[in-house]
Design a protein around this motif. Structure first.
Motif, short mmCIF file in Angstrom:
data_model
loop_
_atom_site.label_atom_id
_atom_site.label_comp_id
_atom_site.label_asym_id
_atom_site.label_seq_id
_atom_site.Cartn_x
_atom_site.Cartn_y
_atom_site.Cartn_z
N SER A 45 0.85 -1.30 -0.10
CA SER A 45 -0.10 -0.12 0.03
C SER A 45 0.81 1.55 -0.05
CB SER A 45 -0.93 -0.13 1.18
OG SER A 45 -1.75 1.12 1.15
N ALA A 46 1.88 1.23 0.94
CA ALA A 46 2.75 2.26 0.74
C ALA A 46 3.67 2.52 -0.52
CB ALA A 46 3.88 2.18 2.01
N TYR A 47 3.86 1.37 -0.88
CA TYR A 47 4.71 1.45 -2.24
C TYR A 47 3.71 2.09 -3.38
CZ TYR A 47 6.77 -0.42 -6.48
OH TYR A 47 7.35 -0.33 -7.96
N ILE A 48 2.47 1.52 -3.59
CA ILE A 48 1.65 1.96 -4.52
C ILE A 48 1.51 3.88 -4.49
CG2 ILE A 48 -0.77 2.16 -5.15
CD1 ILE A 48 -0.86 -0.84 -4.42
N GLU A 49 1.81 4.33 -3.18
CA GLU A 49 1.23 5.61 -3.11
C GLU A 49 2.68 6.50 -3.08
OE1 GLU A 49 -1.05 7.96 0.57
OE2 GLU A 49 0.54 6.83 1.28
N SER A 50 3.91 5.73 -3.46
CA SER A 50 5.18 6.21 -3.54
C SER A 50 5.43 7.02 -4.88
CB SER A 50 6.15 5.41 -3.20
OG SER A 50 6.48 4.14 -4.23
N GLN A 51 6.49 7.90 -4.84
CA GLN A 51 7.01 8.62 -6.25
C GLN A 51 7.67 7.41 -7.00
OE1 GLN A 51 5.99 11.45 -7.15
NE2 GLN A 51 7.19 11.02 -8.95
N THR A 52 8.38 6.29 -6.33
CA THR A 52 8.75 5.17 -6.83
C THR A 52 8.02 4.47 -7.84
OG1 THR A 52 10.68 5.02 -5.27
CG2 THR A 52 10.29 3.12 -6.78
N PHE A 53 6.88 4.09 -7.45
CA PHE A 53 5.70 3.53 -7.98
C PHE A 53 5.30 4.26 -9.18
CE2 PHE A 53 1.42 2.06 -8.63
CZ PHE A 53 1.69 0.80 -9.20
N ALA A 54 5.04 5.48 -8.99
CA ALA A 54 4.57 6.59 -10.08
C ALA A 54 5.82 6.61 -11.22
CB ALA A 54 4.35 7.99 -9.53
N GLN A 55 7.00 6.75 -10.93
CA GLN A 55 7.89 6.63 -12.05
C GLN A 55 8.06 5.15 -12.83
OE1 GLN A 55 11.25 7.53 -9.42
NE2 GLN A 55 10.94 9.59 -9.40
N ARG A 56 7.75 4.23 -12.01
CA ARG A 56 7.60 3.06 -12.47
C ARG A 56 6.58 2.65 -13.47
NH1 ARG A 56 7.28 -3.05 -9.72
NH2 ARG A 56 7.23 -4.34 -11.71
#
Length: 346
Positions: A295-306
């Motif tokens: 859940s935290a990963y989905i909310e992260s900028q890292t996931f948006a970049q991916r």
């Protein structure tokens, strides 16, 4: 439009002859090429000349026929890249984007594989309609099949069988009775080949069932393909669906199965596609329910970049989370397009 139709209306005779002559030359040369069988597979690919000629054809089509304006020269180049990518990965053993789960299963250096490629070369590709497009695509599909990488065509009757009851329920549903259109549960595949549903997968289902029983959404949407471990026979979404019915007593009409996603990025993109099929209200969010780390990963900028790197778009927008485990999600239909670079989950 068929190959023959394109030939008669758009291709010049010189275009056709150049493509076919080049292919005949490559075919004649491959029995003595080295190193075999890689050089044979290389000869099946779409060449720079073919890219240029066919790209020009699509540019002319787009100028004359409005229906082709959404598929022009740029899309042709992407599709040509995808066909060549399949041949490189599943015919030559090149590393795919995700080698741990998506790599070639045949041994490209083995004698048996060399004989297989030689046999395919001797057999030749189908020659109907001059094979202007069909020959490279034929070999690409054969290589996927020979490596048992046919994930993208599993569940062909998905909406007539597994999702039929949910689809019928959606047609008669007052969506306004719920704050969210669906509870999206990404799969968590086990790494043991004899385990159908991982402990984390079960935990995510517990969270989803809790949210469902609170009346937050009319459907639980389970998403995940046959991913972990590599070449597993278990499909995450299918196993989660089975558990929802047998362990938690959730009716089939309240379950949507999405059995193709291989990554968190496509969990959300494919969920967006499913909701579009159900004709869920666009202005109404879905709810992603998963463990705290994902859940935290989905909310992260890292996931948006991916998402931008792998999909070229964001599958949707996120609202402020409502709990440690739940984030509202607004699907973006513009990201629902087929991805030719991902042959196992297009």
């Amino acid at each position: 439009m068929s190959d023959a139709g394109l030939k008669k209306t758009i291709f010049s005779e010189g275009d056709i002859q150049k493509i076919l002559q080049d292919r005949r030359t490559r075919s004649a040369d491959t029995p003595k090429c080295t190193p075999a069988p890689r050089c044979m597979v290389e000869a099946w690919k779409i060449t720079p000349d073919e890219r240029r000629i066919i790209g020009e054809v699509f540019a002319r089509l787009a100028a004359r026929l409005p229906v082709f304006r959404t598929y022009g020269a740029a899309q042709w180049q992407r599709d040509a890249d995808a066909v060549n990518y399949i041949l490189s990965v599943y015919g030559e053993g090149a590393s795919p984007h995700y080698p741990h789960i998506d790599a070639m299963t045949q041994d490209a250096t083995a004698k048996d594989f060399s004989q297989l490629v030689s046999g395919l070369q001797l057999q030749g590709a189908p020659q109907s309609d001059d094979a202007v497009f069909s020959a490279p695509l034929h070999y690409a599909m054969v290589m996927l099949d020979m490596n048992d990488r046919d994930d993208a065509i599993h569940f062909p009757m998905l909406w007539q069988t597994w999702n039929a009851q949910a689809l019928h329920a959606a047609r008669n549903l007052n969506w306004r009775h719920y704050p969210y259109t669906a509870i999206i549960v990404p799969g968590a595949g086990p790494e043991q080949s004899d385990v159908a549903l991982s402990a984390m997968g079960k935990f995510r289902l517990m969270l989803a069932v809790e949210a469902f029983r609170k009346g937050l959404a009319p459907f639980i949407l389970v998403s995940g393909g046959a991913v972990h471990p590599a070449q597993t026979h278990y499909v995450e979404a299918e196993e989660m669906r089975r558990a929802l019915i047998t362990r938690f007593g959730i009716p089939e009409r309240n379950i949507i199965m999405e059995p193709y996603a291989r990554h968190t990025t496509t969990n959300l993109r494919n969920a967006s596609r499913q909701l579009a099929t159900l004709n869920a209200p666009r202005q109404q969010p879905a709810l992603i329910v998963t463990d705290q780390d994902q859940s935290a990963y989905i909310e992260s900028q890292t996931f948006a970049q991916r998402n931008q790197k792998e999909l070229g778009c964001e599958p949707g927008a996120l609202d402020k989370r409502i709990s440690t485990f739940a984030i509202p999600f607004h699907p973006d239909a513009r990201c629902n397009v087929t991805d030719p670079w991902d042959p196992l989950d297009p």
